[in-house]
Design a protein around this motif. Structure first.
Motif, PDB file in Angstrom:
ATOM      1  N   LEU A 113      66.470  81.229  86.639  1.00 62.29           N
ATOM      2  CA  LEU A 113      65.904  80.176  85.791  1.00 62.29           C
ATOM      3  C   LEU A 113      64.819  80.813  84.938  1.00 62.29           C
ATOM      4  N   THR A 148      60.179  73.642  79.759  1.00 66.57           N
ATOM      5  CA  THR A 148      61.056  73.354  80.892  1.00 66.57           C
ATOM      6  C   THR A 148      61.739  74.634  81.355  1.00 66.57           C
ATOM      7  N   TRP A 149      62.401  74.551  82.491  1.00 66.34           N
ATOM      8  CA  TRP A 149      63.089  75.688  83.086  1.00 66.34           C
ATOM      9  C   TRP A 149      64.590  75.486  82.968  1.00 66.34           C
ATOM     10  N   MET A 166      66.180  74.267  93.394  1.00 65.17           N
ATOM     11  CA  MET A 166      66.450  73.520  92.162  1.00 65.17           C
ATOM     12  C   MET A 166      66.623  72.031  92.437  1.00 65.17           C
ATOM     13  N   ARG A 180      58.007  72.439  88.801  1.00 62.31           N
ATOM     14  CA  ARG A 180      58.874  73.045  87.789  1.00 62.31           C
ATOM     15  C   ARG A 180      59.697  71.932  87.144  1.00 62.31           C
ATOM     16  N   LEU A 234      62.677  70.816  84.978  1.00 64.06           N
ATOM     17  CA  LEU A 234      63.946  71.413  84.606  1.00 64.06           C
ATOM     18  C   LEU A 234      64.450  70.885  83.265  1.00 64.06           C
TER      19      LEU A 234
END
Length: 169
Positions: A24, A35-36, A120, A142, A144
């Protein structure tokens, strides 16, 4: 904002290492900045999903990949951004298991990290809960990239490593 009049095709790549982790990267300077997301990008004219995946991963991370396989595809309509994409998700393995991803395009990515699918999905759950409570401004996890969230909305129970290895569907 008027709806888009074209549909783009994007390829997002799950690059797996021998530990079942995937890459990522923290995006910047483009759609989804902050964002990732996975390595990937726009499918070019006369390009296969596989050649797009190999090209994008090499351009973005410096990693060579092999055994590229189709995993799934989603419809990704981003009303606020005025964009509509079909995102094709593929999986692959790194050629050199000892190689680490390198930020090759610093204007597009801050850093790359190896993460597990469990990490994730936990990030997705926390992000969705913060959005549901209207607390994204306070969210410290994190965040996404939207196509990953759309993937999990549209393909409940999807696990990219299981699909890649032929365990899931």
């Amino acid at each position: 904002m008027s709806p888009p009049n074209t549909i783009g095709v994007a390829v997002a790549v799950y690059v797996f290492n021998k530990h079942g982790q995937t890459i990522l990267g923290q995006r910047q300077g483009s759609l989804g900045a902050g964002t990732w997301g996975h390595p990937g990008g726009h499918l070019e004219y006369n390009e296969t999903f596989e050649s797009c995946a190999a090209r994008e991963v090499l351009e973005e991370t410096g990693l060579q990949v092999t055994d590229i396989r189709f995993l799934t595809a989603i419809n990704n309509i981003m009303v606020e951004e005025g964009k509509h994409y079909v995102t094709v998700f593929v999986g692959c393995r790194v050629v050199d298991e000892g190689a680490e991803p390198v930020v090759m395009e610093p204007e597009k990515c801050v850093r790359w990290e190896w993460v597990t699918w469990d990490e994730m999905t936990l990030a997705v759950e926390k992000q969705m809960e913060a959005e549901r409570l209207g607390k994204m401004g306070e969210f410290e996890g994190r965040v996404l990239f939207k196509p990953i969230l759309k993937l999990l909305e549209q393909r409940r129970g999807f696990n990219p490593l299981e699909v890649y290895e032929g365990v899931g569907c």
